[in-house]
Design an enzyme around this catalytic site. Sequence first.
Site, short mmCIF file in Angstrom:
data_model
loop_
_atom_site.label_atom_id
_atom_site.label_comp_id
_atom_site.label_asym_id
_atom_site.label_seq_id
_atom_site.Cartn_x
_atom_site.Cartn_y
_atom_site.Cartn_z
CG HIS A 128 -1.94 -1.05 1.25
ND1 HIS A 128 -2.76 -1.32 0.18
CD2 HIS A 128 -2.27 -1.93 2.23
CE1 HIS A 128 -3.56 -2.35 0.52
NE2 HIS A 128 -3.28 -2.74 1.74
ZN LIG Z 1 -3.85 -6.86 3.58
#
Ligand SMILES: [Zn+2]
Lengths: 377, 209
Positions: A128
């Site tokens: 992320h």
């Molecule tokens: Zn995850």
Amino acid sequence: MRRIIYHPKYSNYDLGPEHPFSPLRVEMVIDLLKELNVPFNYIEPEIVSPDLLTQIHNKEYVDLVEAVSKGEEIPNYSDFGLGTADNPIVKGMAEGARYLAGGALLGAKLLIEGKANKVLQLGGGFHHAHKKLAAGFCLYNDLALAIKAMTNAGWHVAYLDIDVHHGDGVQEIFYTDDKVMTISIHESGEFLFPGTGWVYELGSGMGRSLKLNLPLEPFTEGDSYLEVINKAVEPALAYFKPDALVVQTGADAHFADPLADLMLTTHDYEKIYRRIFELADENCKGRALFTLGGGYCPRATSRIWTILYFIFNNIPLPEKLPDTWRKHWEKRLNKPFPETLHDQLPAFDPIPRKEEVVKHNKDVVQRLMDAVAPDWL
Amino acid sequence: MLIREVMHPDPITISPDTPLCDAYKLMQEKGIRHLPVVENDKLVGIVTDRDLRLATSRLAKTPFDPSDKVKEIMSHPVETTSPSDPVEIATQLMRELKIGCLPVMEDQKLVGIVTSADLLDAMLRLTGVYRPSGRLDLSLSNKPGELARLATILAKRNINIHSILTYPENNNKIRVVLRISTMEIRTLAKELCNSGFEVLWPPHILCVE
Ligand SMILES: [Zn+2]
């Protein structure tokens, strides 16, 4: 040739006692390996410099992360996703993250130099982390750094992300890159973080039809998941013919995971991992770099990654968990543990919407295959 | 808000062999601008009123004849959406491709159609943001202070709110959809539940450890 990469300083990436991304999870795995009398020999990576990270991240972002991690007061940290519940500012976190990035980078180097054919990095998987945004517990994108090292060596790289969340950071970083195929299998972003990972996100420019997303319906079970791998990942790798596979092996698609809603059991994880090894053998001479990732039910996560470790080293899986390990961690986490390495079956009550879920996932695969077909000729 | 809530079900379709003049007449009669082209139950193309007008225009180099067939001018392959896609995703796809409508497919069958006008209607009720976020769906009592109470809990947990969408429901409740910067949406949902909020998603919040 198989190599394990690990560094005790990985534990410095600790976002606090209440934070789900806990170094305890890997500690549990290592402890379990010891109790099972399995050799745990690893190579320690060197830390990467902040400068090197600008291959992936915006310099302003790296400077800010390094500064706040040293305790400096910088007013605009929240513009970069920092200082939130998910990405709190913790002293020393940047150093921990740079050790982890160093591990992934070392893994890439071992593969490139032919010193290893398969590498398991016991940590990381920060999918992320964006070019200039911390998000979803991630700071520096170790995966992207490793992939970049491989493409710099002239390789084509397939990135496979089985974490339950969309691998948005890696996808963004290589969105226009024709040397990198990204494949993310995740719970649909309709509700789940990060809200992206739709089939139509196919990449752009030279990278068109090389960024693949398989957003699965909540409550997806193992057989449907494996079907998706066989119907989408297999043809994708056969088409792309990568030189190596980079795999983010997040364990948060387990049914007991508190952060998401997929329903994999440890048995499913065993099948998935074995299938990924086969795919590496079939498509890139077995060359693969595995990192860890999400996984927020430590009781399940530790067992899943232990299974990965055994499969990686080609050792038969033990049936029972050692009593000492079980009792120790039961006490520390104050939660009952199963007696076996694998989940007891049936692991949960039948899912009422099962048929609908399977059908939806078939549709997703079909939609993706239709979308890429014109470019895959 | 999902496509199935805004689409027109069972759209009017034509066959690839329909003459252009018939297709035009049909659009005029029904007051529509898009006709999916279907053959043997399969979507094979789409034709818009603009396609028809441009193809038959006297200004065209070699104008088509009104008796020519739709298959000569239709667009294909066709970009589609599914009933379970959120409206904002379909909207983005249409903007990216600069198209005015999306046939809605389920089981590889045409089940509806959604046009930019439908999505504009939907977007009046709904707006999205683009930052990594999770989605929390609640039904609030229609009384002062509820949203403030909700926001306070989020603030205490240091969770950033990217967007709040609210719209009234029929049962005198207020539907609230938040996009928030957290992966731990289920633990949050449990706390909200314990504080008396009706959480519609994530479900099964009691299984949080
Ligand atoms: Zn995850």
